[in-house]
Design a protein around this motif. Structure first.
Motif, PDB file in Angstrom:
ATOM      1  N   VAL A   1       0.570  -0.613   0.035  1.00  0.00           N
ATOM      2  CA  VAL A   1      -0.004  -0.186   0.021  1.00  0.00           C
ATOM      3  C   VAL A   1       0.587   0.980   0.056  1.00  0.00           C
ATOM      4  CG1 VAL A   1      -1.775   1.657   1.250  1.00  0.00           C
ATOM      5  CG2 VAL A   1      -1.815  -1.540   1.459  1.00  0.00           C
ATOM      6  N   GLU A   2       0.963   2.221  -0.790  1.00  0.00           N
ATOM      7  CA  GLU A   2       1.820   3.081  -1.027  1.00  0.00           C
ATOM      8  C   GLU A   2       0.834   4.958  -1.674  1.00  0.00           C
ATOM      9  OE1 GLU A   2       5.333   0.767  -3.059  1.00  0.00           O
ATOM     10  OE2 GLU A   2       3.908   2.818  -4.695  1.00  0.00           O
ATOM     11  N   GLN A   3       1.298   5.426  -0.642  1.00  0.00           N
ATOM     12  CA  GLN A   3       0.244   7.099  -0.396  1.00  0.00           C
ATOM     13  C   GLN A   3       1.082   7.922  -0.719  1.00  0.00           C
ATOM     14  OE1 GLN A   3      -1.070   5.507   4.163  1.00  0.00           O
ATOM     15  NE2 GLN A   3      -2.335   6.939   3.623  1.00  0.00           N
TER      16      GLN A   3
ATOM     17  N   LYS B   1      -2.936 -10.719   6.304  1.00  0.00           N
ATOM     18  CA  LYS B   1      -1.989  -9.587   7.924  1.00  0.00           C
ATOM     19  C   LYS B   1      -3.271  -8.169   7.371  1.00  0.00           C
ATOM     20  CE  LYS B   1       2.214  -9.382   5.944  1.00  0.00           C
ATOM     21  NZ  LYS B   1       3.250  -9.082   6.740  1.00  0.00           N
ATOM     22  N   LEU B   2      -3.341  -7.130   7.380  1.00  0.00           N
ATOM     23  CA  LEU B   2      -3.136  -5.806   7.711  1.00  0.00           C
ATOM     24  C   LEU B   2      -2.031  -5.885   6.623  1.00  0.00           C
ATOM     25  CD1 LEU B   2      -4.960  -4.662  10.167  1.00  0.00           C
ATOM     26  CD2 LEU B   2      -6.209  -5.475   8.210  1.00  0.00           C
ATOM     27  N   SER B   3      -2.059  -4.549   5.327  1.00  0.00           N
ATOM     28  CA  SER B   3      -1.244  -4.049   5.088  1.00  0.00           C
ATOM     29  C   SER B   3      -1.475  -2.740   4.671  1.00  0.00           C
ATOM     30  CB  SER B   3      -0.965  -4.683   3.056  1.00  0.00           C
ATOM     31  OG  SER B   3      -0.656  -5.590   2.806  1.00  0.00           O
ATOM     32  N   PHE B   4      -0.439  -1.277   6.023  1.00  0.00           N
ATOM     33  CA  PHE B   4      -0.703  -0.413   5.914  1.00  0.00           C
ATOM     34  C   PHE B   4       0.535   0.909   4.951  1.00  0.00           C
ATOM     35  CE2 PHE B   4      -2.190  -0.125   9.769  1.00  0.00           C
ATOM     36  CZ  PHE B   4      -2.546  -1.500  10.370  1.00  0.00           C
ATOM     37  N   GLY B   5      -0.552   2.032   4.552  1.00  0.00           N
ATOM     38  CA  GLY B   5       0.486   2.750   3.942  1.00  0.00           C
ATOM     39  C   GLY B   5       1.524   3.480   5.142  1.00  0.00           C
TER      40      GLY B   5
ATOM     41  N   TYR C   1      -3.164  10.341   8.048  1.00  0.00           N
ATOM     42  CA  TYR C   1      -4.051  10.099   7.525  1.00  0.00           C
ATOM     43  C   TYR C   1      -3.915   8.507   6.943  1.00  0.00           C
ATOM     44  CZ  TYR C   1      -7.236  13.656   8.639  1.00  0.00           C
ATOM     45  OH  TYR C   1      -6.966  14.906   8.766  1.00  0.00           O
ATOM     46  N   ILE C   2      -4.144   7.274   7.071  1.00  0.00           N
ATOM     47  CA  ILE C   2      -2.990   5.749   7.409  1.00  0.00           C
ATOM     48  C   ILE C   2      -4.054   5.227   6.052  1.00  0.00           C
ATOM     49  CG2 ILE C   2      -2.378   3.625   8.005  1.00  0.00           C
ATOM     50  CD1 ILE C   2      -1.968   5.444  10.102  1.00  0.00           C
ATOM     51  N   CYS C   3      -3.581   4.425   5.139  1.00  0.00           N
ATOM     52  CA  CYS C   3      -4.798   3.811   4.200  1.00  0.00           C
ATOM     53  C   CYS C   3      -4.492   2.183   4.385  1.00  0.00           C
ATOM     54  CB  CYS C   3      -4.606   4.436   2.545  1.00  0.00           C
ATOM     55  SG  CYS C   3      -5.364   3.469   1.367  1.00  0.00           S
ATOM     56  N   VAL C   4      -5.360   1.453   4.812  1.00  0.00           N
ATOM     57  CA  VAL C   4      -5.176   0.028   5.426  1.00  0.00           C
ATOM     58  C   VAL C   4      -6.050  -0.683   4.173  1.00  0.00           C
ATOM     59  CG1 VAL C   4      -5.744  -1.493   6.875  1.00  0.00           C
ATOM     60  CG2 VAL C   4      -5.118   0.872   7.265  1.00  0.00           C
ATOM     61  N   VAL C   5      -5.247  -2.005   3.951  1.00  0.00           N
ATOM     62  CA  VAL C   5      -5.892  -2.409   2.970  1.00  0.00           C
ATOM     63  C   VAL C   5      -5.981  -4.206   3.899  1.00  0.00           C
ATOM     64  CG1 VAL C   5      -6.135  -3.626   0.442  1.00  0.00           C
ATOM     65  CG2 VAL C   5      -5.007  -1.617   1.080  1.00  0.00           C
ATOM     66  N   PRO C   6      -6.592  -4.985   3.993  1.00  0.00           N
ATOM     67  CA  PRO C   6      -6.756  -5.670   4.524  1.00  0.00           C
ATOM     68  C   PRO C   6      -6.294  -6.968   3.343  1.00  0.00           C
ATOM     69  CG  PRO C   6      -8.342  -5.304   5.404  1.00  0.00           C
ATOM     70  CD  PRO C   6      -8.112  -4.565   4.424  1.00  0.00           C
ATOM     71  N   GLY C   7      -5.300  -8.090   3.416  1.00  0.00           N
ATOM     72  CA  GLY C   7      -4.949  -9.674   3.013  1.00  0.00           C
ATOM     73  C   GLY C   7      -5.643 -10.632   3.230  1.00  0.00           C
ATOM     74  N   ASP C   8      -4.568 -11.584   2.588  1.00  0.00           N
ATOM     75  CA  ASP C   8      -5.292 -12.811   3.800  1.00  0.00           C
ATOM     76  C   ASP C   8      -5.185 -12.769   4.795  1.00  0.00           C
ATOM     77  OD1 ASP C   8      -5.809 -15.097   0.193  1.00  0.00           O
ATOM     78  OD2 ASP C   8      -7.478 -13.386   1.340  1.00  0.00           O
TER      79      ASP C   8
ATOM     80  N   TYR D   1      -2.665   0.491  -4.310  1.00  0.00           N
ATOM     81  CA  TYR D   1      -2.535  -0.776  -3.750  1.00  0.00           C
ATOM     82  C   TYR D   1      -2.611  -2.128  -4.299  1.00  0.00           C
ATOM     83  CZ  TYR D   1      -7.678  -1.147  -4.613  1.00  0.00           C
ATOM     84  OH  TYR D   1      -8.845  -1.570  -5.049  1.00  0.00           O
ATOM     85  N   THR D   2      -1.746  -3.054  -4.545  1.00  0.00           N
ATOM     86  CA  THR D   2      -1.609  -3.857  -5.173  1.00  0.00           C
ATOM     87  C   THR D   2      -2.312  -5.782  -4.245  1.00  0.00           C
ATOM     88  OG1 THR D   2       0.810  -4.645  -4.168  1.00  0.00           O
ATOM     89  CG2 THR D   2       0.491  -3.419  -6.640  1.00  0.00           C
ATOM     90  N   VAL D   3      -2.784  -5.165  -3.003  1.00  0.00           N
ATOM     91  CA  VAL D   3      -3.284  -6.012  -2.652  1.00  0.00           C
ATOM     92  C   VAL D   3      -4.526  -7.233  -3.197  1.00  0.00           C
ATOM     93  CG1 VAL D   3      -4.233  -6.588   0.051  1.00  0.00           C
ATOM     94  CG2 VAL D   3      -2.263  -4.479  -0.338  1.00  0.00           C
ATOM     95  N   SER D   4      -3.807  -7.972  -3.142  1.00  0.00           N
ATOM     96  CA  SER D   4      -4.657  -9.097  -3.783  1.00  0.00           C
ATOM     97  C   SER D   4      -5.587 -10.655  -3.021  1.00  0.00           C
ATOM     98  CB  SER D   4      -3.872  -9.658  -5.229  1.00  0.00           C
ATOM     99  OG  SER D   4      -5.359 -10.581  -6.215  1.00  0.00           O
TER     100      SER D   4
END
Lengths: 111, 110
Positions: B4-6, B97-101, B88-95, B25-28
């Motif tokens: 995750v890039e901000q 764990k959480l991925s943080f910017g 301000y933080i962008c967060v994307v859940p993966g399979d 993000y590139t989370v998949s």
């Protein structure tokens, strides 16, 4: 109220000492995380745990240890091997696909 | 690797002005994307959650957008106030764990 609680809020450590930061959640979340935050920087993952009695190293695990004996608790020990432990530590919990909840953080200072 | 890039890393705006923060993000596989606000010395607090089917969601003066095709999200702050000064933080859940910017630090000046 449901939530995630970190304690203490402030912690002072002498050089060479181990200290343990507490993190407790009553949200019935499976996953718990520990992050370190340095001034002006983003969160860096130290350790995470998906289930009880299991945990994995994050990006900066050296000098830290954790345990997950209970679902509700995920304590972090900052060992004497961590050469620069002064930082803000955040604990979080989630069910991965749902919202992550954060504690209010513990500020650790080496004196 | 899920990332995750901000951007930008930080910005300064005058009170009353608008600003937009970016998250790529590139989370998949993707399930949702969250924006958090973190005041100095406090834990992050959720602002919005965007699921795959949502394009826009507002929370007061905060409006988040999501383009799942390009894997980009933005957070727009309207009529900024001094209290908007925060990270301000962008967060994307993966399979697993959480991925943080790394976050964007916003400073609002009078």
């Amino acid at each position: 109220d449901g939530g995630i609680t970190q304690s203490p809020k402030y912690l002072f450590r002498k050089e060479g000492q181990n200290v343990t930061l507490s993190c407790e959640q009553n949200l019935n979340h499976d996953a718990m995380y520990w992050y370190r935050q340095d001034p002006g920087q983003g969160l860096r993952l130290i350790y995470y745990s998906q289930i009880v009695n299991d945990f994995q190293k994050g990006d900066i695990a050296e000098g830290y240890s954790v345990s997950r004996e209970k679902k509700e608790s995920f304590p972090l020990t900052v060992t004497s091997a961590q050469k620069n432990p002064t930082a803000f530590y955040l604990c979080a919990s989630s069910n991965t696909r749902t919202e992550a909840f954060f504690g209010q953080g513990t500020r650790l200072t080496v004196v | 690797k899920n990332q995750v890039e901000q951007s930008p890393q930080s910005l300064i705006i005058l009170e009353g002005k608008n600003c937009t923060l970016q998250c790529n993000y590139t989370v998949s596989p993707f399930s949702n994307l969250r924006w958090y606000k973190q005041d100095t010395g406090r834990g992050p607090v959720s602002l919005t959650i965007m699921t795959f089917s949502e394009n826009t969601k507002s929370n007061g003066r905060y409006t988040a957008t999501l383009d799942a095709d390009t894997k980009q999200s933005s957070l727009h702050i309207t009529a900024s106030q001094l209290s908007d000064s925060a990270s301000y933080i962008c967060v994307v859940p993966g399979d697993y764990k959480l991925s943080f910017g790394a976050g964007t630090t916003v400073t609002v000046r009078a």
